[in-house]
Design a protein around this motif. Sequence first.
Motif, PDB file in Angstrom:
ATOM      1  N   THR A 129     -10.267 -16.065  -2.114  1.00 15.85           N
ATOM      2  CA  THR A 129     -10.749 -15.093  -3.095  1.00 15.85           C
ATOM      3  C   THR A 129     -10.229 -13.706  -2.736  1.00 15.85           C
ATOM      4  O   THR A 129     -10.807 -13.008  -1.903  1.00 15.85           O
ATOM      5  N   PRO A 130      -9.118 -13.290  -3.336  1.00 11.23           N
ATOM      6  CA  PRO A 130      -8.617 -11.932  -3.097  1.00 11.23           C
ATOM      7  C   PRO A 130      -9.163 -10.968  -4.143  1.00 11.23           C
ATOM      8  O   PRO A 130      -9.283 -11.319  -5.319  1.00 11.23           O
ATOM      9  N   TYR A 131      -9.526  -9.748  -3.721  1.00 10.48           N
ATOM     10  CA  TYR A 131     -10.021  -8.774  -4.702  1.00 10.48           C
ATOM     11  C   TYR A 131      -9.916  -7.353  -4.141  1.00 10.48           C
ATOM     12  O   TYR A 131      -9.770  -7.147  -2.931  1.00 10.48           O
ATOM     13  N   PHE A 132      -9.971  -6.381  -5.059  1.00  7.55           N
ATOM     14  CA  PHE A 132      -9.897  -4.967  -4.708  1.00  7.55           C
ATOM     15  C   PHE A 132     -11.297  -4.364  -4.660  1.00  7.55           C
ATOM     16  O   PHE A 132     -12.222  -4.864  -5.308  1.00  7.55           O
ATOM     17  N   GLU A 133     -11.434  -3.254  -3.921  1.00  8.50           N
ATOM     18  CA  GLU A 133     -12.696  -2.534  -3.844  1.00  8.50           C
ATOM     19  C   GLU A 133     -12.451  -1.026  -3.957  1.00  8.50           C
ATOM     20  O   GLU A 133     -11.356  -0.551  -3.641  1.00  8.50           O
ATOM     21  N   SER A 134     -13.483  -0.310  -4.372  1.00 14.23           N
ATOM     22  CA  SER A 134     -13.468   1.161  -4.381  1.00 14.23           C
ATOM     23  C   SER A 134     -12.203   1.736  -5.008  1.00 14.23           C
ATOM     24  O   SER A 134     -11.474   2.515  -4.394  1.00 14.23           O
ATOM     25  N   LYS A 135     -11.950   1.347  -6.256  1.00 13.23           N
ATOM     26  CA  LYS A 135     -10.794   1.839  -7.010  1.00 13.23           C
ATOM     27  C   LYS A 135      -9.482   1.583  -6.279  1.00 13.23           C
ATOM     28  O   LYS A 135      -8.579   2.427  -6.241  1.00 13.23           O
ATOM     29  N   LYS A 136      -9.382   0.395  -5.692  1.00 15.96           N
ATOM     30  CA  LYS A 136      -8.176  -0.097  -5.009  1.00 15.96           C
ATOM     31  C   LYS A 136      -7.864   0.646  -3.710  1.00 15.96           C
ATOM     32  O   LYS A 136      -6.771   0.527  -3.176  1.00 15.96           O
ATOM     33  N   TYR A 178       0.841  -1.198   0.000  1.00 21.39           N
ATOM     34  CA  TYR A 178       0.000   0.000   0.000  1.00 21.39           C
ATOM     35  C   TYR A 178       0.878   1.250   0.000  1.00 21.39           C
ATOM     36  O   TYR A 178       2.056   1.204   0.365  1.00 21.39           O
ATOM     37  N   ASN A 179       0.315   2.375  -0.409  1.00 23.23           N
ATOM     38  CA  ASN A 179       1.099   3.605  -0.515  1.00 23.23           C
ATOM     39  C   ASN A 179       0.506   4.787   0.258  1.00 23.23           C
ATOM     40  O   ASN A 179       0.903   5.934   0.057  1.00 23.23           O
ATOM     41  N   GLY A 180      -0.461   4.501   1.125  1.00 26.23           N
ATOM     42  CA  GLY A 180      -1.091   5.566   1.890  1.00 26.23           C
ATOM     43  C   GLY A 180      -2.429   5.990   1.344  1.00 26.23           C
ATOM     44  O   GLY A 180      -3.242   6.611   2.036  1.00 26.23           O
ATOM     45  N   LYS A 181      -2.675   5.649   0.080  1.00 23.24           N
ATOM     46  CA  LYS A 181      -3.947   5.984  -0.559  1.00 23.24           C
ATOM     47  C   LYS A 181      -4.642   4.736  -1.107  1.00 23.24           C
ATOM     48  O   LYS A 181      -5.840   4.568  -0.956  1.00 23.24           O
ATOM     49  N   THR A 182      -3.880   3.898  -1.776  1.00 22.95           N
ATOM     50  CA  THR A 182      -4.458   2.704  -2.380  1.00 22.95           C
ATOM     51  C   THR A 182      -3.663   1.460  -1.991  1.00 22.95           C
ATOM     52  O   THR A 182      -2.513   1.550  -1.551  1.00 22.95           O
ATOM     53  N   VAL A 183      -4.283   0.304  -2.184  1.00 19.99           N
ATOM     54  CA  VAL A 183      -3.593  -0.979  -2.050  1.00 19.99           C
ATOM     55  C   VAL A 183      -3.011  -1.284  -3.418  1.00 19.99           C
ATOM     56  O   VAL A 183      -3.748  -1.504  -4.381  1.00 19.99           O
ATOM     57  N   THR A 184      -1.709  -1.254  -3.529  1.00 18.30           N
ATOM     58  CA  THR A 184      -1.071  -1.383  -4.847  1.00 18.30           C
ATOM     59  C   THR A 184      -0.956  -2.831  -5.316  1.00 18.30           C
ATOM     60  O   THR A 184      -0.855  -3.083  -6.511  1.00 18.30           O
ATOM     61  N   ALA A 185      -0.972  -3.772  -4.378  1.00 19.71           N
ATOM     62  CA  ALA A 185      -0.846  -5.179  -4.771  1.00 19.71           C
ATOM     63  C   ALA A 185      -1.296  -6.087  -3.634  1.00 19.71           C
ATOM     64  O   ALA A 185      -1.121  -5.766  -2.455  1.00 19.71           O
ATOM     65  N   ILE A 186      -1.892  -7.219  -4.006  1.00 16.70           N
ATOM     66  CA  ILE A 186      -2.157  -8.301  -3.057  1.00 16.70           C
ATOM     67  C   ILE A 186      -1.155  -9.395  -3.381  1.00 16.70           C
ATOM     68  O   ILE A 186      -1.228 -10.034  -4.425  1.00 16.70           O
ATOM     69  N   ASN A 187      -0.188  -9.585  -2.511  1.00 23.32           N
ATOM     70  CA  ASN A 187       0.872 -10.562  -2.763  1.00 23.32           C
ATOM     71  C   ASN A 187       0.419 -11.995  -2.503  1.00 23.32           C
ATOM     72  O   ASN A 187       0.841 -12.926  -3.196  1.00 23.32           O
ATOM     73  N   SER A 188      -0.417 -12.168  -1.482  1.00 20.72           N
ATOM     74  CA  SER A 188      -0.908 -13.515  -1.187  1.00 20.72           C
ATOM     75  C   SER A 188      -2.176 -13.439  -0.359  1.00 20.72           C
ATOM     76  O   SER A 188      -2.413 -12.477   0.372  1.00 20.72           O
ATOM     77  N   CYS A 189      -2.993 -14.467  -0.497  1.00 20.63           N
ATOM     78  CA  CYS A 189      -4.229 -14.604   0.271  1.00 20.63           C
ATOM     79  C   CYS A 189      -4.397 -16.096   0.501  1.00 20.63           C
ATOM     80  O   CYS A 189      -4.547 -16.867  -0.450  1.00 20.63           O
ATOM     81  N   GLY A 190      -4.327 -16.537   1.752  1.00 19.57           N
ATOM     82  CA  GLY A 190      -4.358 -17.968   2.000  1.00 19.57           C
ATOM     83  C   GLY A 190      -5.060 -18.348   3.273  1.00 19.57           C
ATOM     84  O   GLY A 190      -5.270 -17.522   4.163  1.00 19.57           O
ATOM     85  N   GLY A 191      -5.435 -19.619   3.355  1.00 21.66           N
ATOM     86  CA  GLY A 191      -6.074 -20.154   4.540  1.00 21.66           C
ATOM     87  C   GLY A 191      -5.167 -21.140   5.240  1.00 21.66           C
ATOM     88  O   GLY A 191      -4.482 -21.936   4.599  1.00 21.66           O
ATOM     89  N   PHE A 192      -5.144 -21.080   6.561  1.00 25.07           N
ATOM     90  CA  PHE A 192      -4.340 -21.978   7.384  1.00 25.07           C
ATOM     91  C   PHE A 192      -5.250 -22.610   8.423  1.00 25.07           C
ATOM     92  O   PHE A 192      -6.160 -21.957   8.932  1.00 25.07           O
ATOM     93  N   TYR A 193      -5.008 -23.867   8.754  1.00 29.30           N
ATOM     94  CA  TYR A 193      -5.853 -24.503   9.757  1.00 29.30           C
ATOM     95  C   TYR A 193      -5.064 -25.504  10.585  1.00 29.30           C
ATOM     96  O   TYR A 193      -4.009 -25.983  10.180  1.00 29.30           O
ATOM     97  N   SER A 194      -5.572 -25.806  11.762  1.00 27.81           N
ATOM     98  CA  SER A 194      -5.015 -26.881  12.574  1.00 27.81           C
ATOM     99  C   SER A 194      -6.105 -27.919  12.766  1.00 27.81           C
ATOM    100  O   SER A 194      -7.278 -27.589  12.907  1.00 27.81           O
ATOM    101  N   ASN A 195      -5.722 -29.171  12.729  1.00 25.32           N
ATOM    102  CA  ASN A 195      -6.672 -30.263  12.865  1.00 25.32           C
ATOM    103  C   ASN A 195      -6.000 -31.339  13.704  1.00 25.32           C
ATOM    104  O   ASN A 195      -5.122 -32.044  13.219  1.00 25.32           O
ATOM    105  N   LEU A 196      -6.368 -31.443  14.965  1.00 27.22           N
ATOM    106  CA  LEU A 196      -5.675 -32.340  15.881  1.00 27.22           C
ATOM    107  C   LEU A 196      -5.869 -33.809  15.541  1.00 27.22           C
ATOM    108  O   LEU A 196      -5.009 -34.634  15.824  1.00 27.22           O
ATOM    109  N   ILE A 197      -7.009 -34.134  14.986  1.00 30.19           N
ATOM    110  CA  ILE A 197      -7.236 -35.495  14.499  1.00 30.19           C
ATOM    111  C   ILE A 197      -7.567 -35.385  13.025  1.00 30.19           C
ATOM    112  O   ILE A 197      -8.704 -35.124  12.654  1.00 30.19           O
ATOM    113  N   PRO A 198      -6.566 -35.510  12.140  1.00 35.18           N
ATOM    114  CA  PRO A 198      -6.797 -35.333  10.697  1.00 35.18           C
ATOM    115  C   PRO A 198      -8.010 -36.128  10.239  1.00 35.18           C
ATOM    116  O   PRO A 198      -8.094 -37.334  10.438  1.00 35.18           O
TER     117      PRO A 198
END
Length: 219
Positions: free
Chosen positions: A174-181, A145-165
Motif C-alpha cells: 500500500t503506497p501513499y502520500f501524506e501531508s500534501k506529498k 523527490y525534489n527537496g520539498k516534496t515526494v514527486t513520485a512513488i515508482n515502486s513499493c514491494g515486499g520481499f521475503y526469504s523462506n528456507l523451507i517453502p
Amino acid sequence: SIMHISAKRAISAMGVLGLAFSLFAAPASAGVTVSGDGKEANFKTLRTNLDKEDRLKFEKLSTDQQEKVLAAALNPESIFKAGTGDWKEVQETTLTGSVASPSNTALTGIAQTAAVKKKTDTHKKTWKLFGVKYASLEARMTYQYNGKTVTAINSCGGFYSNLIPLRKIQSIPTPYFESKKTKAVCEITWQVSKVGGLMEGKSVQGLRVDGKGSRVAFW
C-alpha cells in the motif's frame, strides 16, 4: 547497495499476489517439536537452503537445537511471536538501508528536472535462533523527490526469504502520500495462511520518507 536476500520472492505494487508452495510434510503445530515421516526431508531442505555461514553454525548445534531451528522455520508463529512463549529464544533484528540513483524519465513517463532525484529505501527484518538466520521480510520503496516534496512513488514491494517453502504467503503493498506529498509511505501487509485458506498470522511492515529524501520512520 540494496541488501541481498537468498531465495527471495518479490511482489510488486501492481496488486496482491499469493505465492503457494508445497512442503514435504505437514507443518509443525504450536510448540517446537517436529516429528513424522517428512522430518528428514525437511532437515535436508533446510540445510540446502541455508547460507554457507548459517549452515556451518547449524551443523555445530546440538540435535535438540537443530530441531528447534527446524520447528521455527516451519512455523510462522515464530516470526509473529518472536521473543515470547515457545519462541522466547528467537531474536528479531531490524536493518535499514538506501541507495541513490539517477533520475529516469522512463519510469514515470513525465519530464524530470535536474533537481529531481531518485532513491530506494529498504526496511528489513530478520529472525535468528541460536545464531542461525531462518527467515527475513523486507519492504522496499523507490521514489523521486525534489527537496520539498515526494514527486513520485515508482515502486513499493515486499520481499521475503523462506528456507523451507511452506503454505501460502501474501504481500499486500500500500503506497501513499501524506501531508500534501511532503511525505510518502510504503506499507506491506504480510499474511500467512494454510493451503485451505485458514489464516495463521498477519504482520504489517513499512517505511516513511520525506521530500528531502530522508527516511523519517519505519515499523
